[in-house]
Write a protein that holds these residues in place. Structure first.
Motif, PDB file in Angstrom:
ATOM      1  N   MET B  27       0.834  -1.209   0.000  1.00  0.00           N
ATOM      2  CA  MET B  27       0.000   0.000   0.000  1.00  0.00           C
ATOM      3  C   MET B  27       0.862   1.250   0.000  1.00  0.00           C
ATOM      4  SD  MET B  27      -3.109  -1.088   2.494  1.00  0.00           S
ATOM      5  CE  MET B  27      -3.975   0.438   2.309  1.00  0.00           C
ATOM      6  N   VAL B  28       1.926   1.232   0.811  1.00  0.00           N
ATOM      7  CA  VAL B  28       2.814   2.390   0.848  1.00  0.00           C
ATOM      8  C   VAL B  28       3.500   2.567  -0.504  1.00  0.00           C
ATOM      9  CG1 VAL B  28       4.936   3.296   1.874  1.00  0.00           C
ATOM     10  CG2 VAL B  28       3.164   2.335   3.334  1.00  0.00           C
ATOM     11  N   TYR B  29       3.928   1.449  -1.083  1.00  0.00           N
ATOM     12  CA  TYR B  29       4.592   1.552  -2.378  1.00  0.00           C
ATOM     13  C   TYR B  29       3.630   2.093  -3.433  1.00  0.00           C
ATOM     14  CZ  TYR B  29       7.254   0.523  -6.532  1.00  0.00           C
ATOM     15  OH  TYR B  29       7.925   0.654  -7.707  1.00  0.00           O
ATOM     16  N   GLY B  30       2.379   1.618  -3.375  1.00  0.00           N
ATOM     17  CA  GLY B  30       1.391   2.033  -4.370  1.00  0.00           C
ATOM     18  C   GLY B  30       1.248   3.538  -4.435  1.00  0.00           C
ATOM     19  N   VAL B  31       1.162   4.185  -3.280  1.00  0.00           N
ATOM     20  CA  VAL B  31       0.922   5.628  -3.271  1.00  0.00           C
ATOM     21  C   VAL B  31       2.227   6.419  -3.335  1.00  0.00           C
ATOM     22  CG1 VAL B  31      -0.031   7.534  -1.926  1.00  0.00           C
ATOM     23  CG2 VAL B  31      -1.258   5.382  -2.073  1.00  0.00           C
ATOM     24  N   MET B  32       3.238   5.968  -2.592  1.00  0.00           N
ATOM     25  CA  MET B  32       4.441   6.796  -2.448  1.00  0.00           C
ATOM     26  C   MET B  32       5.616   6.344  -3.289  1.00  0.00           C
ATOM     27  SD  MET B  32       4.387   7.379   1.637  1.00  0.00           S
ATOM     28  CE  MET B  32       5.693   8.599   1.677  1.00  0.00           C
ATOM     29  N   ARG B  33       5.518   5.183  -3.936  1.00  0.00           N
ATOM     30  CA  ARG B  33       6.661   4.609  -4.659  1.00  0.00           C
ATOM     31  C   ARG B  33       7.867   4.471  -3.728  1.00  0.00           C
ATOM     32  NH1 ARG B  33       3.218   3.780  -7.147  1.00  0.00           N
ATOM     33  NH2 ARG B  33       2.661   4.083  -9.308  1.00  0.00           N
ATOM     34  N   LEU B  34       7.610   4.024  -2.511  1.00  0.00           N
ATOM     35  CA  LEU B  34       8.672   3.922  -1.519  1.00  0.00           C
ATOM     36  C   LEU B  34       8.562   2.555  -0.845  1.00  0.00           C
ATOM     37  CD1 LEU B  34      10.744   5.200   0.596  1.00  0.00           C
ATOM     38  CD2 LEU B  34       8.711   5.670   1.947  1.00  0.00           C
ATOM     39  N   ILE B  35       9.698   1.859  -0.733  1.00  0.00           N
ATOM     40  CA  ILE B  35       9.691   0.616   0.027  1.00  0.00           C
ATOM     41  C   ILE B  35       9.912   1.001   1.482  1.00  0.00           C
ATOM     42  CG2 ILE B  35      10.727  -1.660   0.305  1.00  0.00           C
ATOM     43  CD1 ILE B  35       9.812  -1.403  -2.469  1.00  0.00           C
ATOM     44  N   ASN B  36       8.912   0.761   2.301  1.00  0.00           N
ATOM     45  CA  ASN B  36       8.998   1.120   3.716  1.00  0.00           C
ATOM     46  C   ASN B  36       9.709   0.007   4.484  1.00  0.00           C
ATOM     47  OD1 ASN B  36       8.631   1.969   6.296  1.00  0.00           O
ATOM     48  ND2 ASN B  36       6.422   1.637   6.336  1.00  0.00           N
ATOM     49  N   PHE B  37      11.050   0.066   4.484  1.00  0.00           N
ATOM     50  CA  PHE B  37      11.817  -1.025   5.101  1.00  0.00           C
ATOM     51  C   PHE B  37      11.566  -1.136   6.595  1.00  0.00           C
ATOM     52  CE2 PHE B  37      14.419  -0.625   1.237  1.00  0.00           C
ATOM     53  CZ  PHE B  37      14.409  -1.943   0.869  1.00  0.00           C
ATOM     54  N   ALA B  38      11.039  -0.077   7.194  1.00  0.00           N
ATOM     55  CA  ALA B  38      10.803  -0.119   8.643  1.00  0.00           C
ATOM     56  C   ALA B  38       9.555  -0.928   8.992  1.00  0.00           C
ATOM     57  CB  ALA B  38      10.671   1.303   9.184  1.00  0.00           C
ATOM     58  N   HIS B  39       8.798  -1.341   7.966  1.00  0.00           N
ATOM     59  CA  HIS B  39       7.528  -2.009   8.254  1.00  0.00           C
ATOM     60  C   HIS B  39       7.721  -3.317   9.031  1.00  0.00           C
ATOM     61  CE1 HIS B  39       3.313  -2.769   7.850  1.00  0.00           C
ATOM     62  NE2 HIS B  39       3.516  -3.896   7.211  1.00  0.00           N
ATOM     63  N   GLY B  40       8.712  -4.106   8.624  1.00  0.00           N
ATOM     64  CA  GLY B  40       8.968  -5.377   9.323  1.00  0.00           C
ATOM     65  C   GLY B  40       9.252  -5.155  10.797  1.00  0.00           C
ATOM     66  N   ASP B  41       9.984  -4.093  11.110  1.00  0.00           N
ATOM     67  CA  ASP B  41      10.314  -3.829  12.501  1.00  0.00           C
ATOM     68  C   ASP B  41       9.110  -3.301  13.273  1.00  0.00           C
ATOM     69  OD1 ASP B  41      13.221  -4.439  12.512  1.00  0.00           O
ATOM     70  OD2 ASP B  41      13.128  -3.010  10.868  1.00  0.00           O
ATOM     71  N   LEU B  42       8.205  -2.615  12.561  1.00  0.00           N
ATOM     72  CA  LEU B  42       6.946  -2.213  13.203  1.00  0.00           C
ATOM     73  C   LEU B  42       6.169  -3.460  13.608  1.00  0.00           C
ATOM     74  CD1 LEU B  42       5.421   0.779  11.194  1.00  0.00           C
ATOM     75  CD2 LEU B  42       6.512   0.781  13.420  1.00  0.00           C
ATOM     76  N   VAL B  43       6.203  -4.473  12.739  1.00  0.00           N
ATOM     77  CA  VAL B  43       5.497  -5.727  13.032  1.00  0.00           C
ATOM     78  C   VAL B  43       6.078  -6.358  14.297  1.00  0.00           C
ATOM     79  CG1 VAL B  43       5.081  -8.067  12.202  1.00  0.00           C
ATOM     80  CG2 VAL B  43       4.839  -6.129  10.648  1.00  0.00           C
ATOM     81  N   ALA B  44       7.413  -6.417  14.359  1.00  0.00           N
ATOM     82  CA  ALA B  44       8.056  -6.991  15.552  1.00  0.00           C
ATOM     83  C   ALA B  44       7.695  -6.166  16.785  1.00  0.00           C
ATOM     84  CB  ALA B  44       9.567  -7.027  15.368  1.00  0.00           C
ATOM     85  N   ALA B  45       7.755  -4.829  16.634  1.00  0.00           N
ATOM     86  CA  ALA B  45       7.449  -3.959  17.772  1.00  0.00           C
ATOM     87  C   ALA B  45       6.026  -4.195  18.269  1.00  0.00           C
ATOM     88  CB  ALA B  45       7.644  -2.497  17.386  1.00  0.00           C
ATOM     89  N   SER B  46       5.090  -4.460  17.333  1.00  0.00           N
ATOM     90  CA  SER B  46       3.697  -4.606  17.758  1.00  0.00           C
ATOM     91  C   SER B  46       3.518  -5.838  18.641  1.00  0.00           C
ATOM     92  CB  SER B  46       2.766  -4.643  16.554  1.00  0.00           C
ATOM     93  OG  SER B  46       3.174  -5.634  15.669  1.00  0.00           O
ATOM     94  N   ALA B  47       4.322  -6.887  18.387  1.00  0.00           N
ATOM     95  CA  ALA B  47       4.226  -8.059  19.261  1.00  0.00           C
ATOM     96  C   ALA B  47       4.612  -7.673  20.690  1.00  0.00           C
ATOM     97  CB  ALA B  47       5.119  -9.181  18.746  1.00  0.00           C
ATOM     98  N   PHE B  48       5.655  -6.849  20.827  1.00  0.00           N
ATOM     99  CA  PHE B  48       6.092  -6.421  22.165  1.00  0.00           C
ATOM    100  C   PHE B  48       5.064  -5.477  22.796  1.00  0.00           C
ATOM    101  CE2 PHE B  48      10.022  -7.969  20.434  1.00  0.00           C
ATOM    102  CZ  PHE B  48      10.652  -8.513  21.527  1.00  0.00           C
ATOM    103  N   VAL B  49       4.509  -4.579  21.979  1.00  0.00           N
ATOM    104  CA  VAL B  49       3.479  -3.671  22.495  1.00  0.00           C
ATOM    105  C   VAL B  49       2.289  -4.480  23.006  1.00  0.00           C
ATOM    106  CG1 VAL B  49       1.804  -1.913  21.833  1.00  0.00           C
ATOM    107  CG2 VAL B  49       4.173  -1.703  21.089  1.00  0.00           C
ATOM    108  N   GLY B  50       1.896  -5.493  22.209  1.00  0.00           N
ATOM    109  CA  GLY B  50       0.775  -6.348  22.616  1.00  0.00           C
ATOM    110  C   GLY B  50       1.055  -7.041  23.938  1.00  0.00           C
ATOM    111  N   LEU B  51       2.292  -7.527  24.092  1.00  0.00           N
ATOM    112  CA  LEU B  51       2.669  -8.216  25.325  1.00  0.00           C
ATOM    113  C   LEU B  51       2.591  -7.261  26.521  1.00  0.00           C
ATOM    114  CD1 LEU B  51       3.760 -10.846  26.519  1.00  0.00           C
ATOM    115  CD2 LEU B  51       6.061 -10.039  26.065  1.00  0.00           C
ATOM    116  N   THR B  52       3.064  -6.027  26.312  1.00  0.00           N
ATOM    117  CA  THR B  52       3.026  -5.043  27.394  1.00  0.00           C
ATOM    118  C   THR B  52       1.590  -4.677  27.746  1.00  0.00           C
ATOM    119  OG1 THR B  52       5.134  -4.171  26.681  1.00  0.00           O
ATOM    120  CG2 THR B  52       3.817  -2.756  28.089  1.00  0.00           C
ATOM    121  N   ILE B  53       0.750  -4.521  26.713  1.00  0.00           N
ATOM    122  CA  ILE B  53      -0.654  -4.209  26.987  1.00  0.00           C
ATOM    123  C   ILE B  53      -1.288  -5.339  27.792  1.00  0.00           C
ATOM    124  CG2 ILE B  53      -2.927  -3.961  25.898  1.00  0.00           C
ATOM    125  CD1 ILE B  53      -1.542  -2.352  23.708  1.00  0.00           C
ATOM    126  N   TYR B  54      -0.929  -6.566  27.436  1.00  0.00           N
ATOM    127  CA  TYR B  54      -1.478  -7.711  28.169  1.00  0.00           C
ATOM    128  C   TYR B  54      -1.062  -7.673  29.645  1.00  0.00           C
ATOM    129  CZ  TYR B  54      -1.614 -12.446  30.019  1.00  0.00           C
ATOM    130  OH  TYR B  54      -1.794 -13.535  30.826  1.00  0.00           O
TER     131      TYR B  54
END
Lengths: 375, 298
Positions: B27-54
């Motif tokens: 989706m980011v590439y579609g609009v911005m023509r940019l590979i958002n390399f940080a996306h994978g790390d956002l995914v990893a971060a969300s697992a930790f955020v979820g754990l903390t929320i729990y």
């Protein structure tokens, strides 16, 4: 002339002042995975070494010298381990404690050998003592001993008919799995599959699905707890009824946490756990550890390394020398083994720790261990 | 046959996780023509955020409502992080050469990864067993409740996203911005808003993917985003980057391919074959299986 004398006097004074400052401490290196997958173990080793150093320093140090601990994080990777080895040698350490993994211990071995620095590691891969480096002292027991014990348990005690052996690609895991396979075959056992997984890859169901078709009685996993816990969970999730036996590196509380409710009933082969160590010295050290850090030592491995360090310091005190060659010479020819936290400790000519006793533990529903078989 | 079906189920489970993450890239590439390399790390971060929320917010409650709340809160937090990422790392470089934005993306990836390490520590953290370990057996095939949840929820989210992009006014605005940003601006579309929206959607889908990884595998490490990000990125390319159904298809195909290679050939070779597949697809169909739609890309 008078002036020259004064200059000489001044120089001599500087030398006198500087000399004790230079040789004031005994530098002890810790090479361990402080970060990365095995951070839990690496920090355990570092904590233990610092605690022991503190205890020895409180009693006046070693031959009058205080111990200074220098830690280098090898991240559990061979590349960082090689860099650590150079770094620690350059900083002038006399001995290095670590690393936790055989891969990292092996990558650093030659550098310590060239520099005449004593290295003591809990790495269990047989290849560690096969190179003939006099500087290497193994403070655990080699894979081959564990492999024979595990094979005997599977073939003679439990009488499994269809055995599957899995490992990752590390020096330790591959070595243990190969040794176990050979030992099982020697006892007339039947290995129906020998598989390899990539460490940290998390998704083991494809391999397990293939194994399921072989209808095994037991899965023996030589590898680390981070993968072992997930492997066990996925094995149960796939409905594979086989028993699970993990090699020594699965002996970590995180194994049961990772496997969750699937952990119950899994077996782990290792030397006895820290909490059941019968020795007084073990009880007092573990109590001090708990007091200082608020937790139990991560596993038996950190304590093995502490025993290695205690042995080397014992050697220095007995020989009254910091000459590493002499110390190793002494340690390999001790008449009486040194009482240790993990049992009596003495070294064979090839640098292996003498002796070795293993137990099979079964994980209970609450994650605790029950010893079910003792050698 | 049982083995084949079991590998199919395995492949679809992991494939839907890849697909959810791949949507963020595409989706980011579609609009911005940019590979958002940080996306994978956002995914990893969300697992930790979820754990903390729990542990911190939910007080370790394990009811169904608590699990739903964890998903919603994590998605919300990660959407904010995604918007912040766009504002700090990408918007200032909107008119800069594309290479600058790519370097910025790589930098952001490292910042997030190391941030996670500093906050939650370098060791593996372990997710609680929030979903009971219930298994269903069909013939010789075993499917767990968690797998069913992953499959169904991913499918629902993907269909919802597809309908949103194809059938609503906002979706039309996204499609317009991806065809030509300047023309869209002339038509009265606020492109900045669209880009923020893209980051909100992509990051929340990634958050769901991250929670799935945590709940399914249980062990999470600060550096796991690299592996999942790489796979999802490949999935997006296989499907045709910039193409939403392409990302879903690519994710599923990659999951299945991985499961079958690992199951029938060797898990050792799964990665190597994945990259061979990528190369073959790039040679045969440089724009991916579904292709970059020339008229409409999102």
């Amino acid at each position: 002339m008078k002036r020259l004398n004064r200059l000489m006097l001044a120089l001599a004074a500087v030398c006198l002042l500087a000399a004790p400052a230079l040789a004031d401490t005994l530098k002890v290196g810790v090479q361990a995975p402080i970060t990365g997958s095995y951070a839990n173990e690496g920090q355990g080793i570092d904590n233990g070494v610092r605690l022991l150093a503190e205890q020895i320093n409180a009693k006046g140090g070693v031959l009058g010298k205080k111990i200074e601990v220098i830690t280098c994080d090898d991240q559990g990777t061979a590349m960082a381990a090689a860099i650590c080895a150079k770094d620690l040698v350059n900083q002038g350490v006399k001995m290095v404690i670590g690393s936790y993994t055989s891969t990292c211990a092996e990558a650093a071995q030659k550098t310590y050998f060239d520099a005449g620095v004593i290295q003591t590691s809990d790495g269990t891969a047989d290849s560690l003592t096969e190179k003939g480096y006099w500087t290497f002292l193994r403070n655990s027991f080699p894979n081959s001993a564990e492999a024979e014990f595990a094979a005997n348990y599977m073939v003679k005690v439990k009488k499994y008919k269809r055995i599957v052996i899995i490992s990752d690609f590390s020096t330790y895991a591959d070595g243990l799995a190969n040794a176990t396979e050979a030992a099982v075959k020697k006892l007339g056992g039947n290995v129906v599959s020998r598989d390899k997984i990539k460490a940290d890859s998390q998704n083991f169901t494809p391999v397990l699905t293939r194994i399921k078709a072989k209808n095994p009685d037991v899965i023996f996993f030589a590898g680390y707890y981070t993968d072992g816990g997930q492997l066990r969970a996925q094995q149960v999730a796939l409905g594979i009824k086989a028993d699970f036996i993990g090699g020594d590196a699965n002996d970590n509380p995180d194994f049961a946490k990772l496997a969750g409710s699937a952990a119950k009933g899994a077996y782990i082969v290792n030397v006895p756990s820290p909490d059941v160590l019968p020795y007084d010295i073990a009880k007092s050290f573990i109590a001090a550890y708990k007091k200082k850090y608020g937790i139990m030592p991560a596993s038996i491995w950190g304590l093995m390394n502490i025993d290695g360090m205690r042995a080397i310091i014992h050697g220095m005190e007995q020989t009254k020398s910091f000459d590493t060659k002499k110390v190793v010479e002494y340690l390999k020819n001790m008449k009486e083994p040194l009482p240790g936290i993990t049992g009596p400790i003495a070294f064979a000519e090839d640098g292996n720790r003498k002796g070795g006793s293993y137990v099979v533990k079964m994980i209970q529903a609450d994650g605790s261990y029950k010893h079910v078989y003792v050698q | 046959m049982d083995i084949f079906l079991q590998q199919l189920a395995n492949g679809l489970t992991i494939g839907s996780m890849f697909a959810l993450v791949a949507l963020g890239y595409t989706m980011v590439y579609g609009v911005m023509r940019l590979i958002n390399f940080a996306h994978g790390d956002l995914v990893a971060a969300s697992a930790f955020v979820g754990l903390t929320i729990y542990t911190q917010v939910m007080g370790q409650a394990t009811s169904l409502a608590a699990v739903i709340a964890i998903f919603l809160l994590t998605a919300g937090v990660m959407a904010c992080v995604g918007v912040l990422l766009e504002r700090l790392a990408y918007r200032p470089l909107r008119t800069a050469p594309r290479l600058s934005a790519v370097v910025s993306a790589l930098g952001a990836s490292l910042v997030i990864q190391n941030g996670v390490m500093l906050i939650w520590g370098p060791q593996m953290r372990i997710f609680p067993e929030l979903v009971p370990q219930v298994y269903y057996t069909f013939g010789g095939v075993v499917i767990s409740l968690m797998q069913v949840i992953i499959l169904v929820l991913s499918l629902v989210l993907m269909i919802a996203l597809y309908l949103f992009v194809e059938k609503t006014r906002m979706g039309a605005a996204i499609r317009a911005a991806s065809i030509d940003q300047d023309a869209a601006r002339l038509m009265g579309i606020n492109v900045n808003q669209i880009i923020v929206l893209i980051f909100v959607i992509g990051s929340s889908l990634g958050a769901v993917g991250g929670l799935f990884i945590g709940l399914y595998y249980r062990g999470i490490t600060f550096n796991m985003g690299w592996q999942y990000g790489l796979y999802a990125f490949i999935a997006a390319i296989i499907g045709g980057i910039g193409n939403i159904p392409g990302a879903m298809l690519g994710g599923m195909l990659l999951g299945l391919f991985n499961a079958f290679i690992a199951g029938y050939v060797s898990s050792t070779w799964a990665d190597a074959f994945t990259f061979i597949l990528l190369i073959v697809i790039l040679i045969v169909r440089p724009t991916g299986i579904l292709g970059e739609r020339v008229a409409e890309k999102v």
